[in-house]
Write an enzyme that holds these catalytic residues in place. Structure first.
Site, short mmCIF file in Angstrom:
data_model
loop_
_atom_site.label_atom_id
_atom_site.label_comp_id
_atom_site.label_asym_id
_atom_site.label_seq_id
_atom_site.Cartn_x
_atom_site.Cartn_y
_atom_site.Cartn_z
N ARG A 151 0.85 -1.19 0.00
CA ARG A 151 0.00 0.00 0.00
C ARG A 151 0.88 1.24 0.00
NH1 ARG A 151 -1.78 -3.63 3.93
NH2 ARG A 151 -3.88 -4.52 3.54
N LYS A 175 -1.75 -2.92 7.93
CA LYS A 175 -2.92 -2.52 8.71
C LYS A 175 -2.88 -3.20 10.07
CE LYS A 175 -6.26 -1.38 5.10
NZ LYS A 175 -7.59 -1.68 4.54
N HIS A 246 -3.77 2.19 -5.50
CA HIS A 246 -4.19 0.80 -5.33
C HIS A 246 -4.20 0.04 -6.64
CE1 HIS A 246 -4.95 -0.37 -1.26
NE2 HIS A 246 -5.84 -1.28 -1.62
N ARG A 249 -1.27 -2.10 -6.76
CA ARG A 249 -1.47 -3.26 -5.87
C ARG A 249 -2.33 -4.30 -6.57
NH1 ARG A 249 -1.15 -4.69 -0.40
NH2 ARG A 249 -3.06 -5.43 0.60
N HIS A 272 -3.10 -9.62 3.48
CA HIS A 272 -4.53 -9.78 3.77
C HIS A 272 -4.71 -10.73 4.94
CE1 HIS A 272 -5.99 -8.59 -0.54
NE2 HIS A 272 -5.81 -7.55 0.23
N TYR A 281 -9.42 -11.24 -6.82
CA TYR A 281 -8.50 -11.27 -7.97
C TYR A 281 -8.70 -12.50 -8.84
CZ TYR A 281 -6.30 -7.46 -5.48
OH TYR A 281 -6.07 -6.27 -4.84
#
Length: 300
Positions: A151, A175, A246, A249, A272, A281
């Site tokens: 990110r 995150k 993004h 990404r 993730h 995806y």
């Protein structure tokens, strides 16, 4: 407009998610914004006690959000923010928290992530090559984002000590303050070495800090700065598209899956927490296969 109820409790909640939950600055700001909007709504509805909030208030608030034409993802996030706030209120202040518990999250819109095709990435790199300090820095940024799928907030927080060229990895803080190591390819490592040797020292001038990427004044490069740089690179490449960080990404994940990477590995690389976040995806790669088939098969 003056918010009558919940302001002191909100302050305590913000401290809680900052200090105890260790949420990122961006996440804290989003929570605070969402909850302030809800408290303002309660004020307008004449609600003077947090314990007076019932399901009908929650339902009416969500209806207002739909009337404002907000995206379902935004509405879902606001519901989650308020639920977390009420869970905190129930624990710390014994406030009823049932108003939002029976409220369903809106179904997420199935939007496939936008990404660049491989030939578009080649064009983006080729048209932005240069020997001046800013061009060298910009290529290093583009190479690192594409090589790692990190990110932009993770990119801007990278310090010099986080790059390990000998092992070909970079340490990033994701995150929830979750740390992970991401492999970096030879192209990106070479671009970073070029930047560190020929660009960063010139840009730093009289400033001194340890962040990897800097702006034209040698200051720590911000996420907004990266967005501006990427858009300028897109214009320079004369590509009729809109870029947002993004997208790189998404491009990283899509290209890996198209070239045989397994979903679990991509999940780990992206940072993730659940596989469901990565599975979007697979829809992109299936669409890619369908288009390839339609274009290549003589009787398609």
């Amino acid at each position: 407009m003056i918010i009558i109820i919940g302001f002191e409790e909100l302050h305590a909640f913000i401290q809680y998610i900052q200090l105890e939950k260790n949420y990122s600055v961006h996440t804290v700001q989003e929570y605070e914004k969402d909850i302030k909007q809800f408290l303002s709504f309660l004020n307008n509805e004449g609600v003077t006690d947090l314990n007076e909030v019932e399901y009908i208030h929650a339902r009416l608030y969500v209806t207002r959000l739909y009337d404002e034409k907000l995206a379902r993802t935004s509405i879902s996030r606001k519901i989650s923010s308020i639920r977390s706030y009420y869970k905190f209120l129930h624990k710390e202040y014994n406030v009823r928290d049932d108003a939002f518990q029976s409220l369903f999250h809106p179904k997420r819109e199935k939007k496939l992530p936008h990404f660049f095709y491989e030939e578009e990435m080649v064009q983006l790199f080729e048209e932005n090559k240069g020997t001046d300090s800013l061009s060298v820095r910009n290529i290093a940024i583009l190479e690192l984002l594409y090589a790692t799928g990190i990110r932009v907030s993770e990119l801007t927080s990278i310090e010099l000590r986080h790059i390990d060229s000998s092992y070909g990895v970079v340490r990033v803080m994701g995150k929830g303050r979750k740390e992970r190591y991401v492999p970096v390819g030879d192209f990106a490592l070479a671009a970073i070495d070029d930047y560190l040797l020929n660009s960063r020292p010139k840009l730093m001038k009289k400033t001194s800090h340890t962040f990897l990427f800097v702006n034209s004044r040698g200051e720590h490069l911000t996420t907004d700065g990266v967005r501006y740089i990427l858009n300028q690179m897109l214009k320079k490449a004369s590509m009729n598209s809109t870029i947002y960080p993004h997208m790189l990404r998404h491009t990283f994940a899509t290209h890996l899956l198209n070239n045989g990477a397994d979903l679990r590995s991509v999940q780990e690389l992206l940072g993730h927490s659940s596989l469901s976040s990565t599975q979007i995806y697979t829809h992109v790669t299936k669409e890619h296969l369908r288009k390839t088939y339609m274009n290549a098969h003589p009787r398609a």
